[in-house]
Scaffold this active site. Structure first.
Site, PDB file in Angstrom:
ATOM      1  N   HIS A  56       0.869  -1.106  -0.071  1.00 12.60           N
ATOM      2  CA  HIS A  56       0.081  -0.001   0.048  1.00 12.60           C
ATOM      3  C   HIS A  56       0.732   1.413  -0.053  1.00 12.60           C
ATOM      4  CE1 HIS A  56      -3.534   1.850   1.696  1.00 12.60           C
ATOM      5  NE2 HIS A  56      -3.273   2.825   0.903  1.00 12.60           N
ATOM      6  N   ASP A 190      -8.267   2.476  -4.404  1.00 10.56           N
ATOM      7  CA  ASP A 190      -7.802   3.164  -3.245  1.00 10.56           C
ATOM      8  C   ASP A 190      -7.812   4.376  -3.304  1.00 10.56           C
ATOM      9  OD1 ASP A 190      -6.654   3.543  -0.990  1.00 10.56           O
ATOM     10  OD2 ASP A 190      -4.422   3.568  -1.876  1.00 10.56           O
ATOM     11  N   HIS A 266      -5.956  -0.381   5.656  1.00  4.18           N
ATOM     12  CA  HIS A 266      -6.093   0.485   6.834  1.00  4.18           C
ATOM     13  C   HIS A 266      -7.301   0.437   7.831  1.00  4.18           C
ATOM     14  CE1 HIS A 266      -7.821   2.900   4.036  1.00  4.18           C
ATOM     15  NE2 HIS A 266      -6.829   3.389   3.552  1.00  4.18           N
ATOM     16  N   ASP A 339       0.413   2.968   3.831  1.00  2.81           N
ATOM     17  CA  ASP A 339      -0.385   3.808   3.017  1.00  2.81           C
ATOM     18  C   ASP A 339       0.667   5.155   2.807  1.00  2.81           C
ATOM     19  OD1 ASP A 339      -2.304   5.228   1.671  1.00  2.81           O
ATOM     20  OD2 ASP A 339      -3.540   5.483   3.575  1.00  2.81           O
TER      21      ASP A 339
HETATM   22 ZN   LIG Z   1      -4.028   4.540   0.091  1.00  2.00          ZN
END
Ligand SMILES: [Zn+2]
Length: 516
Positions: A56, A190, A266, A339
């Site tokens: 990610h 995403d 997440h 992320d």
């Molecule tokens: Zn992301």
């Protein structure tokens, strides 16, 4: 020539070995000059583990390279102990395989000129051939995640005709080396959840391509931070806690209905973890990740760090933070991802309503997670490494390097008659006699020399796939965003004292990065 690391601990067996690394990768870069051909390094106290993997990351290339480029993003990865990452599709143009034309470039469609000038007709080709087209060597392996919807706009499902040939198992005979090196291995929008009207078609595309769906499980039309006392205090519109659960619950049902693997990004709330826990107990094909900030920070952090603590999903309550840690400890959370979301500090200065969501994470993820999870007594050192390497590699369809198996299969036996402890004791005594006044700590590598099994990576089969991280699991260090290799600085963790530090990465049996 080669580089030898003496007395290094194998992460999951505890065996102390000597590790010989044949050389430096073409893309090698370093913060220090300790590693060089012929170097013999005392690695006492350090650990060798499989390289970290992150499914990610956002590298903003093409389209927003003022935030991060492939070069800076990949360097940030190597600096953080990562050897493999999955690039999310919210590039500009989006990573959906659609043709990028000269007309797009002339119309100044963001990123279109970069793709055309590099000689490519779509973003997938651009990213797969990035190094050759730009004359650079990128210091991390990477795969690509294709958009669930065209232009990532959420209106129409992306067209498999635009991207199926980049997926392993399709048109394999026609693939170039770059297509094999950086395949498309997942589908996601995403940044937003897949909208209900196109969900079934996206799932059908996942089935047809044998990929899994990565879901950004959060949808809200209003609100900038978590709804609660902090949003009230700040006077900023809040995002209710159940916005995440709505997508999680919807997609658990989708996984049940279709049998398609859905991976939740997440996850941040107690109620979502509870739903995931139940679904996993039923054996449904779902996995989930959380990110360092959800286990280290609650929405109270907004009061201290301002927009550097603004992300999507938002940082939640302290009870949710504790539930996140509990879900990691009991195995509900499959893996840790960052992320990594670069933005400029000017963008982050726009205030709670306007500032973009997200923070960078690659270069302090291990330290922050180690500080909270291992120092906090919630999980072991080994489990943290597993959550950052073995588990994410498995999600991405790769196998993490099994260093213990390499030692068993390839290490030369320790010289016979050498009981390591006896030899060290004897050598220590000699050293002390000979070098009166010198510290016993001096030349510890020499003391152990010849007592460990030696693993010479130049001798192992499939050395090209040996990817490792060298860690100091005990090092205390202070996060300094100014020293990051990322082009971005947007992190709330600057100045944090953390423990556990990645010191080097080895990719394909070659040093890729070092701060040893
Ligand atoms: Zn992301």
């Amino acid at each position: 020539m080669s580089i030898t690391l003496r007395n290094i601990k194998v992460w999951n067996t505890g065996e102390i070995i000597d590790l010989k690394v044949p050389g430096l990768a073409d893309a090698y870069f370093a913060d220090t000059d300790t590693v060089h051909d012929g170097a013999d390094i005392d690695a006492t106290g350090l650990t060798v583990a499989p390289g970290f993997a992150d499914p990610h990351v956002h590298f903003r290339d093409p389209g927003q390279t003022y935030k991060e480029s492939m070069v800076s993003g990949c360097r940030a990865s190597a600096s953080g102990g990562y050897t493999n990452v999955l690039i999310m599709p919210n590039t500009l143009p989006a990573l959906d395989g659609q043709t990028v034309t000269d007309a797009d470039a002339q119309a100044d469609k963001p990123g279109a000129r970069e793709v055309r000038d590099a000689g490519f007709g779509n973003v997938i080709d651009f990213l797969q051939n990035y190094d050759a087209a730009h004359g650079v060597k990128l210091p991390v392996r990477y795969d690509l995640c294709v958009c669930a919807s065209k232009d990532r706009a959420g209106k129409e499902a992306s067209d498999t005709a635009d991207w199926l040939k980049y997926v392993p198992g399709f048109d394999d005979e026609a693939k170039t080396p770059a297509m094999n090196e950086h395949p498309v291995t997942a589908i996601s929008d995403d940044g937003a959840a897949v909208p209900e009207p196109i969900l079934d078609e996206v799932l059908a595309n996942a089935k047809a391509s044998d990929l899994y769906l990565i879901e950004h499980c959060e949808h809200h039309d209003t609100g900038a931070v978590n709804e609660g006392p902090v949003s009230h205090k700040l006077g900023v519109p809040g995002i209710p806690e159940d916005t995440e659960l709505k997508i999680v619950a919807r997609d658990i049902e989708a996984a049940r209905r279709t049998g398609i693997h859905v991976h939740f990004q997440h996850v941040s709330t107690a109620i979502s973890f509870e739903a995931i826990r139940k679904a996993k107990a039923e054996g449904l094909p779902i996995t989930c990740e959380t990110a360092p900030h959800y286990l280290a920070l609650s929405d109270e952090a907004l009061l201290e760090y301002g927009t550097l603590a603004k992300m999507n999903p938002p940082l939640r309550s302290e009870a949710d933070r504790k539930a996140t840690i509990a879900a990691i400890a009991d195995g509900t959370v499959d893996l840790l991802a960052t992320d990594h979301a670069p933005h400029t500090m000017d963008e982050k200065a726009l205030g709670f309503l306007e500032a973009p969501n997200g923070i960078i994470g690659l270069e302090c993820a291990y330290g922050v997670c180690h500080k909270v999870l291992v120092d906090g007594g919630h999980i072991s050192d080994e489990r943290l490494i597993e959550l950052m390497s073995v588990a994410p590699e498995a999600l991405m369809g790769h196998e993490a390097t099994d260093i213990a198996a390499l030692v068993e299969d390839w290490a030369e036996p320790a010289p016979t008659g050498n009981d390591p402890d006896a030899v060290i004791a004897e050598e220590t005594e000699k050293t002390t006699d000979a070098a009166a006044g010198e510290s016993l700590e001096a030349d510890r590598a020499g003391k152990r020399e010849g007592v460990n099994r030696l693993l010479d990576l130049s001798r192992v089969d499939d050395a090209a796939h040996v990817d490792l991280a060298i860690l100091n699991t005990d090092e205390e260090w202070t996060v300094d965003p100014e020293s990051f290799h990322s082009a971005a600085r947007n992190t709330p963790f600057g100045g944090w004292k953390v423990t556990g530090r990645p010191l080097a990465t080895i990719i394909g049996s070659q040093f890729m990065f070092s701060r040893l």
